[in-house]
Design a protein around this motif. Structure first.
Motif, PDB file in Angstrom:
ATOM      1  N   SER A  72       0.860  -1.183   0.000  1.00 27.14           N
ATOM      2  CA  SER A  72       0.000   0.000   0.000  1.00 27.14           C
ATOM      3  C   SER A  72       0.900   1.239   0.000  1.00 27.14           C
ATOM      4  CB  SER A  72      -0.848   0.051   1.274  1.00 27.14           C
ATOM      5  OG  SER A  72      -1.663  -1.085   1.375  1.00 27.14           O
ATOM      6  N   PHE A  73       0.325   2.399  -0.285  1.00 26.84           N
ATOM      7  CA  PHE A  73       1.174   3.589  -0.205  1.00 26.84           C
ATOM      8  C   PHE A  73       0.382   4.807   0.243  1.00 26.84           C
ATOM      9  CE2 PHE A  73      -0.351   3.276  -4.570  1.00 26.84           C
ATOM     10  CZ  PHE A  73      -0.792   4.553  -4.847  1.00 26.84           C
ATOM     11  N   GLU A  74       1.126   5.758   0.801  1.00 22.67           N
ATOM     12  CA  GLU A  74       0.543   7.022   1.258  1.00 22.67           C
ATOM     13  C   GLU A  74       1.286   8.172   0.591  1.00 22.67           C
ATOM     14  OE1 GLU A  74       1.445   6.773   5.421  1.00 22.67           O
ATOM     15  OE2 GLU A  74      -0.359   5.591   5.880  1.00 22.67           O
ATOM     16  N   GLU A  75       0.563   9.194   0.146  1.00 20.28           N
ATOM     17  CA  GLU A  75       1.225  10.402  -0.330  1.00 20.28           C
ATOM     18  C   GLU A  75       1.690  11.180   0.894  1.00 20.28           C
ATOM     19  OE1 GLU A  75      -1.045  12.536  -3.233  1.00 20.28           O
ATOM     20  OE2 GLU A  75      -1.258  10.770  -4.497  1.00 20.28           O
ATOM     21  N   GLN A  76       2.872  11.768   0.758  1.00 22.02           N
ATOM     22  CA  GLN A  76       3.499  12.432   1.906  1.00 22.02           C
ATOM     23  C   GLN A  76       3.997  13.806   1.521  1.00 22.02           C
ATOM     24  OE1 GLN A  76       3.850  11.394   4.973  1.00 22.02           O
ATOM     25  NE2 GLN A  76       3.260   9.235   4.903  1.00 22.02           N
ATOM     26  N   GLY A  77       4.543  14.532   2.463  1.00 29.42           N
ATOM     27  CA  GLY A  77       5.219  15.794   2.145  1.00 29.42           C
ATOM     28  C   GLY A  77       6.338  15.517   1.148  1.00 29.42           C
ATOM     29  N   HIS A  78       6.807  16.562   0.468  1.00 29.72           N
ATOM     30  CA  HIS A  78       7.761  16.343  -0.632  1.00 29.72           C
ATOM     31  C   HIS A  78       9.161  15.909  -0.178  1.00 29.72           C
ATOM     32  CE1 HIS A  78       4.541  18.633  -2.579  1.00 29.72           C
ATOM     33  NE2 HIS A  78       4.967  18.120  -3.704  1.00 29.72           N
ATOM     34  N   LEU A  79       9.540  16.230   1.040  1.00 31.14           N
ATOM     35  CA  LEU A  79      10.915  15.950   1.486  1.00 31.14           C
ATOM     36  C   LEU A  79      11.291  14.469   1.432  1.00 31.14           C
ATOM     37  CD1 LEU A  79      10.717  18.861   2.814  1.00 31.14           C
ATOM     38  CD2 LEU A  79      12.251  17.924   4.540  1.00 31.14           C
ATOM     39  N   SER A  80      12.557  14.206   1.137  1.00 28.74           N
ATOM     40  CA  SER A  80      13.040  12.813   1.103  1.00 28.74           C
ATOM     41  C   SER A  80      12.715  12.112   2.415  1.00 28.74           C
ATOM     42  CB  SER A  80      14.554  12.768   0.902  1.00 28.74           C
ATOM     43  OG  SER A  80      14.916  13.484  -0.244  1.00 28.74           O
ATOM     44  N   SER A  81      12.920  12.826   3.526  1.00 34.61           N
ATOM     45  CA  SER A  81      12.746  12.173   4.828  1.00 34.61           C
ATOM     46  C   SER A  81      11.286  11.814   5.114  1.00 34.61           C
ATOM     47  CB  SER A  81      13.290  13.081   5.935  1.00 34.61           C
ATOM     48  OG  SER A  81      12.634  14.338   5.855  1.00 34.61           O
ATOM     49  N   CYS A  82      10.359  12.301   4.302  1.00 37.31           N
ATOM     50  CA  CYS A  82       8.935  12.012   4.542  1.00 37.31           C
ATOM     51  C   CYS A  82       8.485  10.718   3.874  1.00 37.31           C
ATOM     52  CB  CYS A  82       8.060  13.146   4.010  1.00 37.31           C
ATOM     53  SG  CYS A  82       8.298  14.707   4.853  1.00 37.31           S
ATOM     54  N   GLY A  83       9.274  10.177   2.956  1.00 38.35           N
ATOM     55  CA  GLY A  83       8.744   9.022   2.224  1.00 38.35           C
ATOM     56  C   GLY A  83       9.817   8.061   1.742  1.00 38.35           C
ATOM     57  N   SER A  84       9.484   7.309   0.714  1.00 40.86           N
ATOM     58  CA  SER A  84      10.380   6.250   0.231  1.00 40.86           C
ATOM     59  C   SER A  84      11.320   6.733  -0.863  1.00 40.86           C
ATOM     60  CB  SER A  84       9.554   5.088  -0.331  1.00 40.86           C
ATOM     61  OG  SER A  84       8.670   4.599   0.641  1.00 40.86           O
ATOM     62  N   LEU A  85      11.106   7.924  -1.391  1.00 39.63           N
ATOM     63  CA  LEU A  85      11.919   8.373  -2.525  1.00 39.63           C
ATOM     64  C   LEU A  85      12.992   9.358  -2.076  1.00 39.63           C
ATOM     65  CD1 LEU A  85       9.084   8.967  -5.165  1.00 39.63           C
ATOM     66  CD2 LEU A  85      10.537   6.948  -4.870  1.00 39.63           C
ATOM     67  N   ASP A  86      14.144   9.293  -2.732  1.00 43.44           N
ATOM     68  CA  ASP A  86      15.239  10.208  -2.408  1.00 43.44           C
ATOM     69  C   ASP A  86      15.165  11.398  -3.371  1.00 43.44           C
ATOM     70  OD1 ASP A  86      17.646  11.570  -2.104  1.00 43.44           O
ATOM     71  OD2 ASP A  86      18.706   9.737  -1.508  1.00 43.44           O
ATOM     72  N   MET A  87      14.523  12.455  -2.933  1.00 47.94           N
ATOM     73  CA  MET A  87      14.270  13.593  -3.814  1.00 47.94           C
ATOM     74  C   MET A  87      15.572  14.326  -4.183  1.00 47.94           C
ATOM     75  SD  MET A  87      11.100  13.053  -4.097  1.00 47.94           S
ATOM     76  CE  MET A  87      10.379  14.402  -5.011  1.00 47.94           C
ATOM     77  N   TYR A  88      16.562  14.239  -3.294  1.00 44.80           N
ATOM     78  CA  TYR A  88      17.872  14.843  -3.598  1.00 44.80           C
ATOM     79  C   TYR A  88      18.531  14.101  -4.760  1.00 44.80           C
ATOM     80  CZ  TYR A  88      22.894  15.575  -3.273  1.00 44.80           C
ATOM     81  OH  TYR A  88      24.197  15.824  -3.588  1.00 44.80           O
ATOM     82  N   GLU A  89      18.548  12.774  -4.701  1.00 43.58           N
ATOM     83  CA  GLU A  89      19.167  11.988  -5.782  1.00 43.58           C
ATOM     84  C   GLU A  89      18.399  12.178  -7.092  1.00 43.58           C
ATOM     85  OE1 GLU A  89      22.002  10.482  -5.969  1.00 43.58           O
ATOM     86  OE2 GLU A  89      22.557  10.645  -3.854  1.00 43.58           O
ATOM     87  N   ILE A  90      17.088  12.318  -6.978  1.00 45.94           N
ATOM     88  CA  ILE A  90      16.253  12.548  -8.165  1.00 45.94           C
ATOM     89  C   ILE A  90      16.654  13.870  -8.830  1.00 45.94           C
ATOM     90  CG2 ILE A  90      13.865  13.228  -8.786  1.00 45.94           C
ATOM     91  CD1 ILE A  90      12.925  10.905  -6.949  1.00 45.94           C
ATOM     92  N   THR A  91      16.781  14.911  -8.013  1.00 44.70           N
ATOM     93  CA  THR A  91      17.139  16.223  -8.554  1.00 44.70           C
ATOM     94  C   THR A  91      18.557  16.210  -9.117  1.00 44.70           C
ATOM     95  OG1 THR A  91      15.764  17.162  -6.823  1.00 44.70           O
ATOM     96  CG2 THR A  91      17.156  18.696  -8.030  1.00 44.70           C
ATOM     97  N   LYS A  92      19.453  15.561  -8.386  1.00 46.33           N
ATOM     98  CA  LYS A  92      20.852  15.497  -8.822  1.00 46.33           C
ATOM     99  C   LYS A  92      20.933  14.819 -10.198  1.00 46.33           C
ATOM    100  CE  LYS A  92      25.201  13.958  -6.737  1.00 46.33           C
ATOM    101  NZ  LYS A  92      25.370  12.511  -6.964  1.00 46.33           N
ATOM    102  N   ALA A  93      20.153  13.758 -10.365  1.00 51.05           N
ATOM    103  CA  ALA A  93      20.157  13.047 -11.656  1.00 51.05           C
ATOM    104  C   ALA A  93      19.689  13.984 -12.769  1.00 51.05           C
ATOM    105  CB  ALA A  93      19.261  11.812 -11.579  1.00 51.05           C
ATOM    106  N   LEU A  94      18.705  14.817 -12.463  1.00 48.88           N
ATOM    107  CA  LEU A  94      18.205  15.758 -13.479  1.00 48.88           C
ATOM    108  C   LEU A  94      19.267  16.804 -13.805  1.00 48.88           C
ATOM    109  CD1 LEU A  94      14.594  16.290 -12.071  1.00 48.88           C
ATOM    110  CD2 LEU A  94      15.170  15.234 -14.269  1.00 48.88           C
TER     111      LEU A  94
END
Ligand code: DNO
Length: 349
Positions: free
Chosen positions: A276-298
């Motif tokens: 199951s999954f829950e939508e969370q705040g955008h920060l990496s620490s709020c969920g399962s995705l590493d938003m920093y690594e995502i941005t860095k890749a872009l």
């Protein structure tokens, strides 16, 4: 990157004036909402939206979505006529400055969730998909209205469509996508528009309905049908990311380096033990995705397409369209701006 924000037009409780106050806000993502799928968009409506945005110092250059009629996805008799209408809508949008058109190829329903206002410990609410709440539901037998599903369909129509897609199967859906792309992409190329397909949300079958825009192998297949930057992805981190088997960072590195990401939907989700999954705040620490690594890749692949902070939670007592309030999406935009600034500075050091 070009920062953008989704706006639902004049009926949206959030004003363009507020949107423009978000730092670095540039583009408006919108659509003509009072026309049914399969019909031509009046030029006056597109022109009016362009003007409203410009009057507020914003640019209307991203459309989300020109919906794909079910008969195109099902390959029914009138498909040629519907494809002509689709192409005409692309031309009309391009005429008024649109550069990117988002769409999806999900049968019957766009995103699936089981609750739109799940309250978290901090009192905020968000959209969730709990298998526990899905268990035992059978749309072919029961009358089901999951939140967010198009309520213009009667239960009988839903049953008819679900059975038709069941018979069509994944390969049939691929064939119809191929026909769509071969017709639409050359038109988009001609008028300088990038088509950006949104992944299936969530990226696995629900109720046995085929899903094809789900994983790297299938994204490769989709992109190779017409090998052109006009045939690109709307890479939604929260949609692809809710299958733990998808490595979103690796996907971004690959497709951005190929210049096949036209639009980024950036949000975080938390995957639970049972999938199951829950939508969370955008920060990496709020969920399962590493938003920093995502941005860095872009940043490292020179991404210069559109980015929007996707679904926010409802916070600070705001009410409105689930996922599309002002406050948390504005916080998301600010966070994403910060990530980009940091990654760009680190790269240029
Ligand atoms: C959800 C959105 C999707 C998206 C469509 C694109 O909030 O990201 O509804 O707009 O799938 O066609």
């Amino acid at each position: 990157m070009k920062m953008s924000f989704r706006w639902y037009g004049e009926t949206d409780p959030i004003s363009l004036q507020y949107i423009r106050q978000i730092p670095n806000m540039r583009s408006i993502v919108s659509a003509v909402y009072d026309v049914k799928p399969g019909e031509v968009w009046p030029e006056e409506s597109i022109e009016k939206m362009k003007k409203q945005c410009e009057d507020n110092g914003l640019v209307f250059d991203v459309v989300e979505s020109i919906p794909v009629h079910e008969d195109i996805k099902l390959g029914r008799n009138n498909v040629d006529e519907l494809l002509n209408v689709y192409c005409e809508n692309i031309r009309r949008c391009a005429k008024y400055g649109v550069k990117c058109v988002t769409y999806n190829f999900m049968p019957v329903f766009d995103w699936t969730r089981t609750q739109l206002d799940k309250e978290a410990a901090d009192g905020s609410t968000s959209l969730v998909m709990y298998w526990e709440q899905m268990k035992g539901l059978d749309p072919l037998k029961d009358d089901i209205h999951l939140p967010g599903w198009d309520s213009s369909y009667s239960q009988d129509e839903v049953r008819e469509l679900i059975s038709a897609y069941g018979e069509l199967g994944e390969e049939g859906l691929w064939e119809n996508l191929e026909k769509f792309l071969k017709k639409v992409i050359p038109v988009a190329e001609e008028c300088g528009v990038r088509m950006a397909i949104h992944p299936d949300d969530p990226p696995y079958p629900i109720f046995g309905i085929p899903r094809i825009i789900t994983c790297e192998e299938n994204l490769d297949r989709m992109l190779s049908i017409v090998d052109s930057p006009a045939n690109s992805l709307c890479l939604c981190t929260g949609s692809l990311g809710c299958a733990a088997s998808n490595d979103v960072v690796a996907m971004i590195k690959k497709y951005s380096a190929m210049d096949r990401i036209a639009f980024m939907h950036m949000r975080n989700i938390l995957i639970l033990d049972d999938g199951s999954f829950e939508e969370q705040g955008h920060l990496s620490s709020c969920g399962s995705l590493d938003m920093y690594e995502i941005t860095k890749a872009l940043v490292e692949t020179g991404f210069d397409g559109y980015v929007r902070p996707d679904h926010g939670r409802m916070i600070w007592g705001e009410t409105g369209k689930p996922g599309y309030g002002l406050y948390d999406r504005a916080l998301g935009a600010t966070y994403i701006n910060g990530l980009f600034e940091a990654c760009e500075k680190a790269l240029n050091k």
